[in-house]
Design an enzyme around this catalytic site. Structure first.
Site, PDB file in Angstrom:
ATOM      1  N   SER A 178       0.747  -1.339   0.219  1.00 45.26           N
ATOM      2  CA  SER A 178       0.098   0.089   0.163  1.00 45.26           C
ATOM      3  C   SER A 178       1.029   1.418   0.218  1.00 45.26           C
ATOM      4  O   SER A 178       0.356   2.264  -0.519  1.00 45.26           O
ATOM      5  CB  SER A 178      -1.397  -0.281   1.281  1.00 45.26           C
ATOM      6  OG  SER A 178      -0.140  -0.177   2.351  1.00 45.26           O
ATOM      7  N   HIS A 206      -5.425  -2.813  -3.201  1.00 51.23           N
ATOM      8  CA  HIS A 206      -5.231  -2.127  -3.647  1.00 51.23           C
ATOM      9  C   HIS A 206      -5.324  -2.801  -5.016  1.00 51.23           C
ATOM     10  O   HIS A 206      -4.476  -1.639  -6.401  1.00 51.23           O
ATOM     11  CB  HIS A 206      -4.333  -1.695  -3.571  1.00 51.23           C
ATOM     12  CG  HIS A 206      -3.813  -0.797  -2.764  1.00 51.23           C
ATOM     13  ND1 HIS A 206      -4.835   0.199  -2.396  1.00 51.23           N
ATOM     14  CD2 HIS A 206      -3.399  -1.167  -1.046  1.00 51.23           C
ATOM     15  CE1 HIS A 206      -4.021   0.699  -0.724  1.00 51.23           C
ATOM     16  NE2 HIS A 206      -3.557  -0.041   0.383  1.00 51.23           N
ATOM     17  N   LYS A 237     -11.803   1.277  -2.021  1.00 53.53           N
ATOM     18  CA  LYS A 237     -11.090   1.800  -2.922  1.00 53.53           C
ATOM     19  C   LYS A 237     -11.639   1.621  -3.783  1.00 53.53           C
ATOM     20  O   LYS A 237     -12.468   2.230  -4.663  1.00 53.53           O
ATOM     21  CB  LYS A 237      -9.950   1.020  -2.903  1.00 53.53           C
ATOM     22  CG  LYS A 237      -9.400   1.380  -1.256  1.00 53.53           C
ATOM     23  CD  LYS A 237      -8.171   0.524  -0.482  1.00 53.53           C
ATOM     24  CE  LYS A 237      -7.857   1.055   0.750  1.00 53.53           C
ATOM     25  NZ  LYS A 237      -6.917   0.123   1.533  1.00 53.53           N
TER      26      LYS A 237
END
Ligand SMILES: *Cc1c(COP(=O)(O)O)cnc(C)c1O
Length: 384
Positions: A178, A206, A237
């Site tokens: 990250s 991610h 996200k």
């Protein structure tokens, strides 16, 4: 003053350039935000596909609230598990190629729950040193023995796995790190897990929605499928809403339903969020153009930030950290950009190792080439 020690610790943080403060956004999440009445071009959200404010998601959330109300009212095991939750779990499992999936309220809670439910005293957890804070807390909470290997160092992991241990073995890694943006060598890690009879927990916060065909995530990116992989994807996200899910063999999911405290002892997330997430999943699946645009922006940024006193870290993902080193310099650069109307977060220890403070630039498909150009020019100006 009964809290004098707390104030002292905060003052000390401030003196080291480490005091953290929140900024209040006065507009929805997007590349163009307003903070304290001033407009900024933002490069610090994880809204990689620009879905957080997408009109389809907003409409789905409204419709979901109309149909299902505002709150779930109970934990999943009591009376808080709704049809949209159930449908979403089935769609997510199929999407990442697993037999079953389980929704959690956040990625942080999913990680706590999985590790605590699957390993305990007498077991051993093997973890990359740069794993996300939630994974580090999760292993502490599990009471398993902890062995941390140097970042992406397969020889070190192999060496630790070869040591005599009793009980279960669980290897844990971020798929996309990250704060660095680089990928874990998942095929090599899986091979080591197979060789040593370990399970593998992959945190794809991610990668989900961004990597792999149709945004199916890091496993698809590497073409990996194995029952020993326990996959965790987050939904706040790239998916643009909130929450997380774990996808794995049915027996693993059943174990989590029964034993993951952060699943059992918490109120289910509002079913309306699941309705919005079903729409998000459709947009992700059909989002090839968004992912191609994002990829083009990544290439543009890397080419544009060449030849500076600071280097971009090796990364092909939307996370593009510019390594600065000193905390104060990172803050200075971040401040300089802000004066130029650009918002980039300075990331400092303890989030990253001492001496590796950085500007964490994150790109989104909602950015334009002109936005990225504006950032490139501002950074070059600051370098001069
Ligand atoms: C953001 C993040 C999490 C936590 O997910 P939330 O849904 O925000 O709680 C977990 N792991 C990694 C690697 C992350 O970046």
């Amino acid at each position: 003053m009964i809290f004098a020690a707390l104030q002292q610790a905060l003052d000390q943080r401030a003196a080291q350039g480490l005091l953290r403060q929140r900024r209040t956004l006065e507009t929805p999440q997007s590349p163009h935000i307003v903070v304290d009445g001033k407009p900024y071009l933002s490069f610090c959200s994880n809204d990689y596909l620009g879905l957080a404010s997408h009109p389809h998601l907003v409409a789905a959330l409204q419709q979901g609230a109309q149909q299902w109300g505002a709150g779930a009212g109970a934990a999943h095991l009591v009376s808080g598990h709704f049809a949209p939750h159930h449908t979403l779990e089935q769609r997510l499992a199929a999407f990442v190629g697993k037999p079953a999936a389980l929704l959690f309220s956040t990625g942080f809670m999913a990680n706590l729950g999985v590790v605590q439910a699957l390993v305990g005293k007498g077991d051993t957890v093997f973890a990359d040193k740069l794993n996300h804070a939630s994974l580090n807390d999760a292993m502490q909470l599990s009471r398993a023995e902890l062995k941390r290997y140097r970042h992406n160092d397969m020889a070190h992991l192999a060496q630790l796995l070869a040591q005599e241990t009793q009980g279960r073995k669980l290897v844990i890694t971020d798929a996309v790190f990250s704060m660095d943006g680089d990928l874990a060598p998942l095929p090599e890690i899986l091979a080591l897990c197979e060789q040593h009879g370990a399970w593998l927990l992959v945190d794809d916060a991610h990668g989900f929605g961004v990597l792999g065909a149709q945004g199916r995530g890091s496993l698809a990116h590497f073409g990996l499928a194995s029952p020993r992989i326990i996959y965790m994807g987050t939904l706040g996200k790239a998916a643009g809403v909130s929450g997380a899910f774990v996808a794995a063999e049915q027996v693993v999911i059943d174990t989590l339903v029964n034993a993951a405290h952060s699943y059992v002892y918490t109120t289910a997330s509002p079913p309306a969020l699941a309705v919005a997430l079903l729409e998000s999943l459709r947009l992700i699946e059909q989002g090839e153009a968004l992912r191609e645009h994002l990829q083009a922006l990544i290439v543009q940024l890397r080419a544009g930030l060449h030849g500076l006193p600071w280097q971009l870290m090796p990364s092909d993902t939307a996370i593009q950290p510019l390594l600065v080193g000193e905390n104060e310099l990172a803050l200075e650069l971040s401040g300089g950009l802000r004066e130029r109307g650009i918002w980039v977060a300075a990331i400092r220890p303890p989030t990253v190792p001492q001496g590796t403070a950085r500007l964490r630039i994150t790109l989104s498909a909602a950015h334009t080439a002109a936005d990225v150009n504006q950032l490139i020019e501002a950074v070059h100006e600051l370098a001069r």
